[in-house]
Design an enzyme around this catalytic site. Structure first.
Site, mmCIF file in Angstrom:
data_model
loop_
_atom_site.group_PDB
_atom_site.id
_atom_site.type_symbol
_atom_site.label_atom_id
_atom_site.label_comp_id
_atom_site.label_asym_id
_atom_site.label_seq_id
_atom_site.Cartn_x
_atom_site.Cartn_y
_atom_site.Cartn_z
ATOM 1 N N LEU A 168 10.686 8.873 8.697
ATOM 2 C CA LEU A 168 11.570 7.702 8.595
ATOM 3 C C LEU A 168 10.892 6.490 9.244
ATOM 4 O O LEU A 168 11.412 5.902 10.183
ATOM 5 C CB LEU A 168 12.925 7.999 9.238
ATOM 6 C CG LEU A 168 14.061 7.123 8.727
ATOM 7 C CD1 LEU A 168 14.438 7.477 7.300
ATOM 8 C CD2 LEU A 168 15.301 7.259 9.617
ATOM 9 N N ILE A 171 8.499 2.927 5.287
ATOM 10 C CA ILE A 171 8.848 3.245 3.896
ATOM 11 C C ILE A 171 10.137 4.067 3.857
ATOM 12 O O ILE A 171 11.071 3.769 3.099
ATOM 13 C CB ILE A 171 7.690 4.014 3.218
ATOM 14 C CG1 ILE A 171 6.459 3.105 3.129
ATOM 15 C CG2 ILE A 171 8.111 4.525 1.838
ATOM 16 C CD1 ILE A 171 5.187 3.803 2.718
ATOM 17 N N VAL A 249 5.808 10.487 -2.134
ATOM 18 C CA VAL A 249 5.055 9.225 -2.186
ATOM 19 C C VAL A 249 4.210 9.107 -0.915
ATOM 20 O O VAL A 249 3.785 8.017 -0.552
ATOM 21 C CB VAL A 249 5.987 7.989 -2.324
ATOM 22 C CG1 VAL A 249 6.623 7.946 -3.696
ATOM 23 C CG2 VAL A 249 7.046 7.963 -1.228
ATOM 24 N N ARG A 251 1.420 11.778 0.986
ATOM 25 C CA ARG A 251 0.083 12.282 0.643
ATOM 26 C C ARG A 251 0.280 13.668 0.055
ATOM 27 O O ARG A 251 1.170 14.422 0.495
ATOM 28 C CB ARG A 251 -0.806 12.387 1.889
ATOM 29 C CG ARG A 251 -1.327 11.071 2.408
ATOM 30 C CD ARG A 251 -2.358 10.441 1.471
ATOM 31 N NE ARG A 251 -2.908 9.201 2.003
ATOM 32 C CZ ARG A 251 -2.469 7.976 1.723
ATOM 33 N NH1 ARG A 251 -1.443 7.820 0.896
ATOM 34 N NH2 ARG A 251 -3.047 6.907 2.242
ATOM 35 N N GLU A 280 -6.762 14.507 -5.511
ATOM 36 C CA GLU A 280 -6.753 13.411 -6.497
ATOM 37 C C GLU A 280 -8.164 13.066 -6.944
ATOM 38 O O GLU A 280 -9.080 13.104 -6.121
ATOM 39 C CB GLU A 280 -6.097 12.174 -5.864
ATOM 40 C CG GLU A 280 -4.636 12.415 -5.586
ATOM 41 C CD GLU A 280 -3.989 11.269 -4.802
ATOM 42 O OE1 GLU A 280 -4.639 10.230 -4.608
ATOM 43 O OE2 GLU A 280 -2.842 11.425 -4.399
ATOM 44 N N HIS A 298 -0.898 7.963 -8.089
ATOM 45 C CA HIS A 298 -1.006 7.335 -6.759
ATOM 46 C C HIS A 298 -0.924 5.804 -6.899
ATOM 47 O O HIS A 298 -1.784 5.076 -6.392
ATOM 48 C CB HIS A 298 -2.313 7.751 -6.059
ATOM 49 C CG HIS A 298 -2.251 7.540 -4.553
ATOM 50 N ND1 HIS A 298 -2.902 8.344 -3.657
ATOM 51 C CD2 HIS A 298 -1.599 6.608 -3.808
ATOM 52 C CE1 HIS A 298 -2.674 7.910 -2.420
ATOM 53 N NE2 HIS A 298 -1.887 6.857 -2.494
HETATM 54 O O1 LIG Z 1 -1.259 5.420 -0.490
HETATM 55 C C1 LIG Z 1 -1.625 4.324 -0.254
HETATM 56 C C2 LIG Z 1 -1.781 3.781 1.066
HETATM 57 O O2 LIG Z 1 -1.775 4.521 2.054
HETATM 58 O O3 LIG Z 1 -1.936 2.571 1.154
#
Ligand SMILES: O=CC(=O)O
Length: 334
Positions: A168, A171, A249, A251, A280, A298
């Site tokens: 938390l 984002i 969203v 890793r 990836e 990504h």
């Molecule tokens: O995933 C993208 C970042 O960490 O900026």
């Protein structure tokens, strides 16, 4: 003899680029230029990287990297004058933070500039998985509406869903706000530490498995660290259960990807919206076949607006460093 203008540019401090950062490729290098420094591009040299670094070791005090540029002790050893790393990423898992700290190397990240875009993308992936937007888009475009009739019932409401947020931070908080205030969901979370309940009213779960057991969807927004690697494992997926959805969203490696793929294939969880993957750009081929899985490359951070802001932040951080001023988005360990 070099003209005065060329000599002036050649005398500027150099910022080393190890690999072509994503932002350059996507947005254009001209947005990153400054009268205060110039870029030294390792990827344009025909020398092997270690020879290139050895040849420039004494002149490099700043490094610009992206999320894909792994910087460990080996590279730092070759750059004894390095004092700052500016990264175009919000995540810092590609950097050996302990080694940077030990050597007094400061770090400036993308800070908060992607947070709202990543939060939007997390909510978008969740809505897509629940309401089957991508799957029904394929259905219509393949002509099945006309030939097979209505799309099979299976779409689920977002309203009232119990959302578990792992991480938390900047984002995660924006995801929580969107889903609670905008969509009538209830929110709980897991984080390194419980937040001050006066500021963050959501229920806290110390254990990700317990959070999963009390959630319809688990949204992963945390940084990747040794503590969060495979935090979503077989037990967490089992606790989330057959009706549960994962959105990632953060890793790829926050989830045990093999186990998640198995659960999706065998119907042990209901679906997934994934922007990130363990290896990836390799994506497990089993996921390509599944209509209950929505994938993106990504790209949660990538909007035209955020790239413009990123260019300003990168240049601002580097100019601040070379002017001995405070960095604009310095990472501080807590
Ligand atoms: O995933 C993208 C970042 O960490 O900026």
């Amino acid at each position: 003899m070099a003209s005065p203008a060329t000599a002036a540019v050649e005398n500027l401090p150099q910022v080393l680029l190890l690999l072509h950062p994503a932002a350059f490729t996507i947005f254009g290098e001209e947005h990153f230029t400054s009268p205060k420094f110039r870029f030294l591009k390792a990827y344009e040299s025909s020398l092997p990287l270690d020879e290139f670094l050895a040849a420039n070791a004494r002149s490099v005090r700043a490094l610009l990297v992206s999320a894909a540029t792994v910087v460990g002790a080996g590279i730092l050893d070759l750059l004894p004058e390095l004092r700052v790393i500016v990264t175009t990423s919000a995540g810092l898992d590609q950097l050996d933070l302990a080694e940077c700290r030990r050597r007094g190397i400061r770090i400036a990240s993308a800070g908060d500039i992607y947070s709202a875009d990543v939060a939007d993308c997390a909510v978008g992936l969740l809505i897509d998985v629940l309401r089957k937007i991508s799957a029904s888009n394929r259905y219509v475009k393949n002509g099945f509406w006309a030939t097979k009739g209505d799309y099979p019932l299976g779409s689920k409401q977002l309203r009232g869903k119990r959302i578990g947020i792992v991480g938390l931070g900047r984002i995660g908080l924006q995801v929580a706000k969107r889903l609670q205030q905008g969509f009538g969901c209830t929110v709980s979370y897991n984080s390194r530490k419980k937040k001050n309940p006066d500021q963050v009213p959501y229920p806290f779960y110390q254990d990700v498995r317990e959070l999963a057991a009390n959630s319809d969807a688990l949204i992963l927004c945390c940084g990747l660290t040794e503590q969060t690697r495979h935090a979503v494992d077989k037990e967490v997926l089992a606790a989330l259960g057959k009706a549960g959805v994962i959105v990632n969203v953060a890793r790829g490696a926050v989830v045990d990807e093999k186990e998640m793929v198995r659960c999706l294939v065998e119907g042990e969880i209901a679906g997934a919206g994934l922007d990130v993957f363990e290896d990836e750009p390799v994506v497990p081929k089993e996921l390509m076949e599944l209509d209950n899985v929505v994938l993106s490359p990504h790209s949660a951070v990538l909007t035209r607006e955020s790239m413009m802001e990123l260019a300003r932040l990168v240049v601002g951080n580097l100019e601040a460093f070379f002017s001995n001023e405070p960095l604009l988005s310095e990472y501080e360990d807590d």
